[in-house]
Design a protein around this motif. Sequence first.
Motif, PDB file in Angstrom:
ATOM      1  N   PHE A  40       0.648  -1.353  -0.085  1.00 33.15           N
ATOM      2  CA  PHE A  40       0.265   0.015   0.452  1.00 33.15           C
ATOM      3  C   PHE A  40       0.787   0.706   0.273  1.00 33.15           C
ATOM      4  O   PHE A  40       0.026   2.103  -0.258  1.00 33.15           O
ATOM      5  CB  PHE A  40      -0.530   0.166   1.350  1.00 33.15           C
ATOM      6  CG  PHE A  40      -1.417   1.168   1.478  1.00 33.15           C
ATOM      7  CD1 PHE A  40      -3.167   0.962  -0.188  1.00 33.15           C
ATOM      8  CD2 PHE A  40      -2.402   1.568   2.092  1.00 33.15           C
ATOM      9  CE1 PHE A  40      -3.671   1.949   0.140  1.00 33.15           C
ATOM     10  CE2 PHE A  40      -3.175   2.717   2.144  1.00 33.15           C
ATOM     11  CZ  PHE A  40      -3.886   2.835   1.013  1.00 33.15           C
ATOM     12  N   ASN A  41       1.750   1.111   0.622  1.00 36.69           N
ATOM     13  CA  ASN A  41       3.199   2.113   0.813  1.00 36.69           C
ATOM     14  C   ASN A  41       3.641   2.814  -0.943  1.00 36.69           C
ATOM     15  O   ASN A  41       3.419   4.314  -0.915  1.00 36.69           O
ATOM     16  CB  ASN A  41       4.205   1.820   1.650  1.00 36.69           C
ATOM     17  CG  ASN A  41       5.335   3.186   1.851  1.00 36.69           C
ATOM     18  OD1 ASN A  41       4.351   4.101   2.415  1.00 36.69           O
ATOM     19  ND2 ASN A  41       6.058   3.211   1.338  1.00 36.69           N
ATOM     20  N   ALA A  42       3.031   2.141  -1.510  1.00 34.40           N
ATOM     21  CA  ALA A  42       2.877   2.298  -2.967  1.00 34.40           C
ATOM     22  C   ALA A  42       2.187   3.716  -3.770  1.00 34.40           C
ATOM     23  O   ALA A  42       2.428   4.585  -4.196  1.00 34.40           O
ATOM     24  CB  ALA A  42       3.499   1.371  -4.340  1.00 34.40           C
ATOM     25  N   ILE A  43       0.797   3.232  -2.604  1.00 33.76           N
ATOM     26  CA  ILE A  43      -0.407   4.085  -3.389  1.00 33.76           C
ATOM     27  C   ILE A  43      -1.180   4.632  -2.591  1.00 33.76           C
ATOM     28  O   ILE A  43      -2.350   5.180  -3.155  1.00 33.76           O
ATOM     29  CB  ILE A  43      -1.260   2.800  -3.933  1.00 33.76           C
ATOM     30  CG1 ILE A  43      -1.854   2.550  -3.602  1.00 33.76           C
ATOM     31  CG2 ILE A  43      -0.217   2.459  -5.590  1.00 33.76           C
ATOM     32  CD1 ILE A  43      -2.979   1.049  -3.499  1.00 33.76           C
ATOM     33  N   GLY A  61      -0.011  14.729   7.377  1.00 31.55           N
ATOM     34  CA  GLY A  61      -0.630  15.202   6.451  1.00 31.55           C
ATOM     35  C   GLY A  61      -1.502  14.231   5.029  1.00 31.55           C
ATOM     36  O   GLY A  61      -0.413  13.579   4.972  1.00 31.55           O
ATOM     37  N   SER A  62      -2.391  14.432   4.534  1.00 35.47           N
ATOM     38  CA  SER A  62      -2.576  13.913   3.168  1.00 35.47           C
ATOM     39  C   SER A  62      -1.639  14.456   2.377  1.00 35.47           C
ATOM     40  O   SER A  62      -1.231  12.922   1.324  1.00 35.47           O
ATOM     41  CB  SER A  62      -4.183  13.459   2.894  1.00 35.47           C
ATOM     42  OG  SER A  62      -4.391  14.841   2.680  1.00 35.47           O
ATOM     43  N   ASP A  63      -1.284  15.343   2.642  1.00 34.55           N
ATOM     44  CA  ASP A  63      -0.333  15.250   0.611  1.00 34.55           C
ATOM     45  C   ASP A  63       0.974  14.950   1.449  1.00 34.55           C
ATOM     46  O   ASP A  63       1.462  14.495   0.745  1.00 34.55           O
ATOM     47  CB  ASP A  63      -0.023  16.915   1.202  1.00 34.55           C
ATOM     48  CG  ASP A  63      -0.106  17.641   2.409  1.00 34.55           C
ATOM     49  OD1 ASP A  63      -0.018  17.255   3.521  1.00 34.55           O
ATOM     50  OD2 ASP A  63       0.524  18.876   2.546  1.00 34.55           O
ATOM     51  N   GLY A  64       1.077  14.717   2.680  1.00 35.98           N
ATOM     52  CA  GLY A  64       2.021  13.812   2.874  1.00 35.98           C
ATOM     53  C   GLY A  64       3.055  12.923   3.265  1.00 35.98           C
ATOM     54  O   GLY A  64       3.498  12.532   2.056  1.00 35.98           O
ATOM     55  N   LEU A  65       1.223  11.986   2.958  1.00 38.40           N
ATOM     56  CA  LEU A  65       1.429  10.608   2.880  1.00 38.40           C
ATOM     57  C   LEU A  65       1.422  10.625   1.477  1.00 38.40           C
ATOM     58  O   LEU A  65       1.760   9.805   0.340  1.00 38.40           O
ATOM     59  CB  LEU A  65      -0.160   9.979   3.102  1.00 38.40           C
ATOM     60  CG  LEU A  65      -0.252  10.347   4.647  1.00 38.40           C
ATOM     61  CD1 LEU A  65      -1.028   9.642   5.070  1.00 38.40           C
ATOM     62  CD2 LEU A  65       0.792   9.370   5.644  1.00 38.40           C
ATOM     63  N   ARG A  66       0.917  11.468   0.545  1.00 33.76           N
ATOM     64  CA  ARG A  66       0.727  10.680  -0.728  1.00 33.76           C
ATOM     65  C   ARG A  66       2.779  10.777  -1.609  1.00 33.76           C
ATOM     66  O   ARG A  66       2.520  10.292  -2.424  1.00 33.76           O
ATOM     67  CB  ARG A  66       0.028  11.948  -1.552  1.00 33.76           C
ATOM     68  CG  ARG A  66       0.073  12.296  -3.241  1.00 33.76           C
ATOM     69  CD  ARG A  66      -0.951  12.897  -4.255  1.00 33.76           C
ATOM     70  NE  ARG A  66      -2.051  13.162  -3.453  1.00 33.76           N
ATOM     71  CZ  ARG A  66      -2.050  14.594  -3.043  1.00 33.76           C
ATOM     72  NH1 ARG A  66      -1.690  15.465  -3.488  1.00 33.76           N
ATOM     73  NH2 ARG A  66      -3.176  15.463  -2.435  1.00 33.76           N
ATOM     74  N   GLN A  67       2.896  12.550  -1.295  1.00 38.14           N
ATOM     75  CA  GLN A  67       4.431  12.742  -1.207  1.00 38.14           C
ATOM     76  C   GLN A  67       4.991  11.337  -0.937  1.00 38.14           C
ATOM     77  O   GLN A  67       6.417  10.999  -1.919  1.00 38.14           O
ATOM     78  CB  GLN A  67       4.601  13.861  -0.944  1.00 38.14           C
ATOM     79  CG  GLN A  67       6.214  14.442  -1.230  1.00 38.14           C
ATOM     80  CD  GLN A  67       6.489  15.800  -1.261  1.00 38.14           C
ATOM     81  OE1 GLN A  67       6.349  15.874  -1.100  1.00 38.14           O
ATOM     82  NE2 GLN A  67       8.132  15.979  -1.295  1.00 38.14           N
ATOM     83  N   ALA A  89       8.968   7.167  -2.789  1.00 35.85           N
ATOM     84  CA  ALA A  89       8.598   5.762  -2.738  1.00 35.85           C
ATOM     85  C   ALA A  89       8.704   4.951  -4.599  1.00 35.85           C
ATOM     86  O   ALA A  89       9.953   4.524  -4.303  1.00 35.85           O
ATOM     87  CB  ALA A  89       7.788   5.077  -1.885  1.00 35.85           C
ATOM     88  N   VAL A  90       7.671   5.216  -4.832  1.00 35.44           N
ATOM     89  CA  VAL A  90       7.947   4.913  -6.315  1.00 35.44           C
ATOM     90  C   VAL A  90       9.188   5.652  -6.915  1.00 35.44           C
ATOM     91  O   VAL A  90       9.845   5.002  -7.903  1.00 35.44           O
ATOM     92  CB  VAL A  90       6.915   5.623  -7.147  1.00 35.44           C
ATOM     93  CG1 VAL A  90       6.634   5.175  -8.544  1.00 35.44           C
ATOM     94  CG2 VAL A  90       5.566   4.233  -5.971  1.00 35.44           C
ATOM     95  N   LEU A  91       9.738   6.894  -7.019  1.00 34.71           N
ATOM     96  CA  LEU A  91      10.473   7.868  -7.503  1.00 34.71           C
ATOM     97  C   LEU A  91      12.713   7.175  -6.989  1.00 34.71           C
ATOM     98  O   LEU A  91      12.867   6.417  -7.554  1.00 34.71           O
ATOM     99  CB  LEU A  91      10.436   9.300  -7.140  1.00 34.71           C
ATOM    100  CG  LEU A  91      11.765  10.048  -7.787  1.00 34.71           C
ATOM    101  CD1 LEU A  91      11.463   9.505  -9.765  1.00 34.71           C
ATOM    102  CD2 LEU A  91      11.590  11.180  -6.883  1.00 34.71           C
ATOM    103  N   ASN A  92      11.996   6.657  -5.882  1.00 33.26           N
ATOM    104  CA  ASN A  92      13.400   5.873  -5.204  1.00 33.26           C
ATOM    105  C   ASN A  92      13.607   4.328  -6.079  1.00 33.26           C
ATOM    106  O   ASN A  92      14.501   4.389  -6.561  1.00 33.26           O
ATOM    107  CB  ASN A  92      13.546   6.187  -3.774  1.00 33.26           C
ATOM    108  CG  ASN A  92      13.919   7.006  -3.279  1.00 33.26           C
ATOM    109  OD1 ASN A  92      14.041   8.496  -4.040  1.00 33.26           O
ATOM    110  ND2 ASN A  92      14.342   7.206  -1.752  1.00 33.26           N
ATOM    111  N   ALA A  93      12.555   3.527  -6.107  1.00 32.02           N
ATOM    112  CA  ALA A  93      12.546   2.467  -6.665  1.00 32.02           C
ATOM    113  C   ALA A  93      13.290   2.661  -8.349  1.00 32.02           C
ATOM    114  O   ALA A  93      13.821   2.053  -8.618  1.00 32.02           O
ATOM    115  CB  ALA A  93      11.394   1.410  -6.747  1.00 32.02           C
ATOM    116  N   ASN A  94      12.517   3.987  -9.050  1.00 34.19           N
ATOM    117  CA  ASN A  94      12.409   3.949 -10.058  1.00 34.19           C
ATOM    118  C   ASN A  94      14.412   4.477 -10.485  1.00 34.19           C
ATOM    119  O   ASN A  94      14.820   3.906 -11.347  1.00 34.19           O
ATOM    120  CB  ASN A  94      11.709   5.085 -11.023  1.00 34.19           C
ATOM    121  CG  ASN A  94      10.826   3.868 -10.910  1.00 34.19           C
ATOM    122  OD1 ASN A  94      10.434   3.575 -12.189  1.00 34.19           O
ATOM    123  ND2 ASN A  94       9.539   4.190 -10.410  1.00 34.19           N
TER     124      ASN A  94
END
Length: 523
Positions: A272-275, A372-378, A383-388
């Motif tokens: 879930f951390n990815a989305i 906050g919800s914006d921070g969770l989204r970021q 996480a996705v950016l780092n993996a890529n």
Amino acid sequence: MLNRQGRPTGTGEAATSGAGTFTGNRALLQEEALLFETGRLDATGVDIDEPAPFVSRLGGLERKTPLALPGLSEPEAMRHYVRLSQKNYGIDTGLFPLGSCTMKHNPRLNEKMARLPGIGDIHPLQPVSTVQGALALMEMLGHWLTTLTGMAAVALSPKAGAHGELCGMMAIKAAIAARGEAAQRTVVVVPDSAHGTNPATAALIGFTVRAVPAREDGTVDPEAVKAVLGPDVAAIMLTNPNTCGLFERDVVAIADAVHAAGAYFYCDGANFNAIVDKARPGDLGVDAMHINLHKTFSTPHGGGGPGAGPVVLSDRLAAFAPVPFVRRSGDGLALVEVDGDGEAAQSFGRMTAFHGQMGMFVRAMSYMLSHGSDGLRQASEDAVLNANYVRAGLADLMSQPFGDKPCMHEALFDDTWLKGTGVTTLDFAKAMIDEGYHPMTVYFPLVAHGAMLVEPTESESKASLDLFVATLRDLALAVKAGDTERFTAAPRLAPRRRLDETKAARSPVLRWTPPEPIRDAAE
Ligand SMILES: *Cc1c(COP(=O)(O)O)cnc(C)c1O
């Protein structure tokens, strides 16, 4: 020559245990023997008076010989446990790229909140009127989890992801029984790429597991799911994003097919951390999903200990949720603790004693509120950016089983690029230890041959990722240059060399056997 622990040292046997020093230590990294080996029967760190004469009430069953427990002075005991604590590699020590596990940074603020006296000192048996704040926190956590996932209800009590799977599948089982279809629907569909806990959970509560293969691109084909659906199917257990680090793009079609067949959709929410705040599982047709608070909401991975794996449930399953759950009652909050009537008429019962892991609820809530919800989204985006970033940095040297294309929060490599080099995935992982990195997840998921699953998490800086990528590139180039020894002999610099992991798993030595002199002394 014998060292302090009576073990041979110097160039002989000690070299095989890694050190090659007189003491067995490596610089300031101390070798540490078992307490039983260092302790002495006649030593103690405390000075207790002999008890006053007393008459035994044990009726002849009292111990006749000394207990043979090792004794240490206070400073010795202190050193023993401090040294052991320093042998732990964790996210606080360095980058921890363990795929599927999401080794997130554990913010210190979380710890401070969990230790507030009003939270840390409460007891599960306290009268409900005295723990209204704790119940309010549980209600708020439930609200955030159901809002982020777009689901109707939440069960907070499961103690881990796998325990959450059990909870969700028990709710599904109860719902099927309530429809009078328990005898008919006995099969759970699980894709080949699933985590081992999915089929294990289904089997544990009496379902038969039916596999569905992944297609060429690493995702699940709705047509393949339809082919295995039938009136005997109770549920599908699908991980999304999946264990190959890919978003299941046909998840809605799969959910529709599952529902049309009268079955339920269990989603393994470990990734879930990815989305978070990007996609809501409820919108994708999910009926039940566990959330590993230690993977997505920054609580510590508790070594199998103090975990929490809340489960969110759809409208269709909400009535079957386990007790206890928090409810508004009058001005305050109450716990619904007994199944069988009222709101809990259809509850399948109870997963645990008491109400779940309060300390983890506080930490997760602290993480959510501070982001906050914006921070969770970021956090998810990073996480996705780092993996890529890692994936792209290695793509020219290491092979990817499903092609060179973007991933979610973890990057999957296989061992195609190692073919003919004499180096295996395991050798490569062990060489990373010599470089000071905990290895990535290896040989999982099973659908990728010799898998290496890298998940750097969102909190790694660019500098940290650059060093990691540069290190893996150096290793990969060494493989290609034929420096096989660097890998097959690894780890060369660790206190212990290559261990027989199969033997350790199959025949673990769980009991210390005293050498002769100590045994004699105890008699
Ligand atoms: C971690 C994980 C689990 C199990 O979760 P625990 O909290 O370790 O019990 C299940 N499925 C997947 C895909 C996971 O990564």
